[in-house]
Write a protein that holds these residues in place. Structure first.
Motif, short mmCIF file in Angstrom:
data_model
loop_
_atom_site.label_atom_id
_atom_site.label_comp_id
_atom_site.label_asym_id
_atom_site.label_seq_id
_atom_site.Cartn_x
_atom_site.Cartn_y
_atom_site.Cartn_z
N GLN A 133 0.82 -1.20 0.00
CA GLN A 133 0.00 0.00 0.00
C GLN A 133 0.86 1.27 0.00
OE1 GLN A 133 -2.90 -0.23 3.16
NE2 GLN A 133 -3.85 -2.06 2.34
N VAL A 134 1.95 1.23 0.75
CA VAL A 134 2.88 2.38 0.74
C VAL A 134 3.49 2.53 -0.65
CG1 VAL A 134 5.05 3.28 1.64
CG2 VAL A 134 3.37 2.29 3.21
N GLU A 135 3.87 1.41 -1.26
CA GLU A 135 4.44 1.47 -2.61
C GLU A 135 3.43 2.06 -3.60
OE1 GLU A 135 7.64 1.31 -4.96
OE2 GLU A 135 7.63 0.59 -2.89
N MET A 136 2.16 1.67 -3.44
CA MET A 136 1.13 2.20 -4.32
C MET A 136 0.97 3.70 -4.12
SD MET A 136 -0.93 0.90 -6.66
CE MET A 136 -0.78 2.34 -7.74
N ARG A 137 1.09 4.15 -2.89
CA ARG A 137 1.01 5.58 -2.60
C ARG A 137 2.16 6.34 -3.27
NH1 ARG A 137 -1.91 8.35 1.11
NH2 ARG A 137 -2.64 6.41 2.07
N SER A 164 4.36 8.51 11.19
CA SER A 164 4.83 7.61 12.23
C SER A 164 6.31 7.81 12.52
CB SER A 164 4.59 6.16 11.81
OG SER A 164 5.14 5.26 12.74
N ASN A 165 6.67 7.69 13.79
CA ASN A 165 8.08 7.78 14.19
C ASN A 165 8.81 6.45 14.07
OD1 ASN A 165 8.07 10.55 14.86
ND2 ASN A 165 7.14 10.10 16.86
N SER A 166 8.07 5.38 13.91
CA SER A 166 8.70 4.07 13.78
C SER A 166 9.34 3.94 12.40
CB SER A 166 7.68 2.95 13.99
OG SER A 166 6.72 2.95 12.94
N VAL A 167 10.45 3.23 12.33
CA VAL A 167 11.17 3.07 11.07
C VAL A 167 10.87 1.70 10.49
CG1 VAL A 167 13.44 2.96 9.98
CG2 VAL A 167 13.00 4.64 11.78
N GLN A 168 10.29 1.70 9.32
CA GLN A 168 9.95 0.48 8.60
C GLN A 168 10.77 0.44 7.30
OE1 GLN A 168 8.01 -1.70 9.98
NE2 GLN A 168 7.32 -0.40 11.68
N PRO A 169 10.76 -0.68 6.60
CA PRO A 169 11.55 -0.76 5.37
C PRO A 169 11.22 0.33 4.35
CG PRO A 169 10.84 -2.95 6.05
CD PRO A 169 10.15 -1.98 6.95
N ARG A 175 9.66 9.20 3.15
CA ARG A 175 10.09 10.53 3.60
C ARG A 175 10.84 11.27 2.49
NH1 ARG A 175 12.34 9.23 9.76
NH2 ARG A 175 10.31 8.68 10.67
N TYR A 176 11.67 10.54 1.76
CA TYR A 176 12.43 11.13 0.67
C TYR A 176 11.49 11.67 -0.41
CZ TYR A 176 15.85 11.60 -3.10
OH TYR A 176 16.62 12.09 -4.12
N ALA A 177 10.51 10.86 -0.79
CA ALA A 177 9.57 11.29 -1.82
C ALA A 177 8.81 12.53 -1.38
CB ALA A 177 8.59 10.16 -2.13
N TYR A 178 8.46 12.58 -0.11
CA TYR A 178 7.74 13.73 0.43
C TYR A 178 8.63 14.97 0.40
CZ TYR A 178 4.59 16.34 3.53
OH TYR A 178 3.73 17.27 4.07
N ALA A 179 9.88 14.82 0.83
CA ALA A 179 10.82 15.94 0.81
C ALA A 179 11.04 16.44 -0.61
CB ALA A 179 12.14 15.51 1.44
N ASP A 202 17.31 6.13 6.82
CA ASP A 202 17.98 5.43 5.71
C ASP A 202 19.29 4.81 6.18
OD1 ASP A 202 18.61 4.48 3.25
OD2 ASP A 202 18.88 6.43 2.30
N LYS A 203 19.18 3.71 6.88
CA LYS A 203 20.37 3.06 7.44
C LYS A 203 21.22 2.35 6.40
CE LYS A 203 18.97 4.42 11.46
NZ LYS A 203 19.59 5.62 12.07
N ASP A 204 20.59 1.91 5.32
CA ASP A 204 21.33 1.15 4.31
C ASP A 204 21.64 1.95 3.05
OD1 ASP A 204 18.79 1.35 3.36
OD2 ASP A 204 18.47 -0.79 3.03
N GLY A 205 21.39 3.25 3.09
CA GLY A 205 21.73 4.09 1.96
C GLY A 205 20.90 3.83 0.72
#
Length: 277
Positions: A133-137, A164-169, A175-179, A202-205
């Motif tokens: 769903q996030v990908e579709m967004r 959300s403050n939680s970090v998911q994959p 966040r990048y797309a929004y910025a 973005d822990k894995d770059g």
């Protein structure tokens, strides 16, 4: 195509291996090895990965996992019409909706953002897991940007997952797309805030958020190595003057509209015409 000696075919996912059990043993092994090569090369050498996917497709076009791999290899090489055909074929075979977002993104790649938006409103989206769903967004927001609807793209990305403050994959990319959308709309202060939040997640770059943030801050990284200072680390040089980042498209940006345009192909391999929709 050559298969390295260290590739046995056992490296593939167990679900894919199970699908291949419908094939004769020797054939299944050959297909598995080619699928391993697709997975190995798709990020760094997509054209080579595409070549291995075509071999697997010739060997076992009636296996859904093969059609899916061929779709992703075509997608990675911007062959969007071909990718869409393979994804559709895989979906017919499995009945799964998990490929729905990437199918919509293929429509974007073919220069049809309105179709991607239509797919974002279909019932299939409600059947996707949270990541889907996030990908579709993300795809829908990209389609809005393709149509120069920047504010609509920003609103599309505003969601509980973004807040959300939680970090998911998916957090860093969201966040990048929004910025990036904020920056394109001229809302630089907000964009900087969200690029910084993307960096945190973005822990894995997986994005270049840190580079974008540095660019907005007017930091330019230059190579300070000289003959007398061999081995020295590059240093950051804070520049003066205008250094606002130019708006860049999200990573799933629209590509050449001319590529692959024409009639949609449900299956350009001449096989599986009797698969049920």
């Amino acid at each position: 195509m050559p298969i390295p000696e260290d590739v046995t075919g056992e490296e593939i996912d167990k679900d894919v291996r199970q699908e291949l059990q419908s094939l004769p043993k020797g054939l299944a092994e050959d297909v598995a090895k080619n699928l391993v090569m697709v997975a190995r090369l798709i990020d760094e050498e997509p054209e080579q990965a595409y070549g291995y996917s075509r071999v697997a497709l010739r060997l076992a076009s009636r296996v859904a996992a093969v059609r899916e791999a061929a779709g992703f290899a075509a997608y990675a090489t911007q062959k969007y019409s071909e990718a869409l055909a393979e994804f559709r074929a895989a979906r017919r075979m499995t009945g799964s909706v998990e490929l729905w977002p990437v199918m919509a993104d293929c429509e974007r790649g073919l220069g049809r953002p309105e179709r991607a938006l239509a797919m974002a409103g279909e019932p299939e989206v409600q059947k996707l897991d949270k990541a889907g769903q996030v990908e579709m967004r993300l795809v829908a927001a990209g389609a809005r940007r393709d149509m120069d609807q920047l504010e609509a793209a920003i609103v599309t990305l505003q969601s509980p997952e973004l807040a959300s403050n939680s970090v998911q994959p998916w957090t860093a990319r969201l966040r990048y797309a929004y910025a990036d959308a904020l920056l394109a709309a001229g809302r630089e202060d907000e964009a900087r805030e969200w690029f910084a939040k993307a960096v945190e997640a973005d822990k894995d770059g997986s994005t270049d958020a840190s580079d974008r943030l540095a660019e907005m801050d007017g930091v330019e990284f230059v190579d300070a190595l000289t003959d007398d200072s061999e081995g020295a680390e590059p240093v950051a040089d804070r520049t003066t003057g205008d250094s606002a980042a130019s708006p860049e498209r999200h990573e799933d940006e629209q590509h050449d509209q001319g590529q692959g345009q024409g009639q949609d192909q449900d299956d350009d391999h001449g096989q599986d015409r009797d698969d049920n929709s």
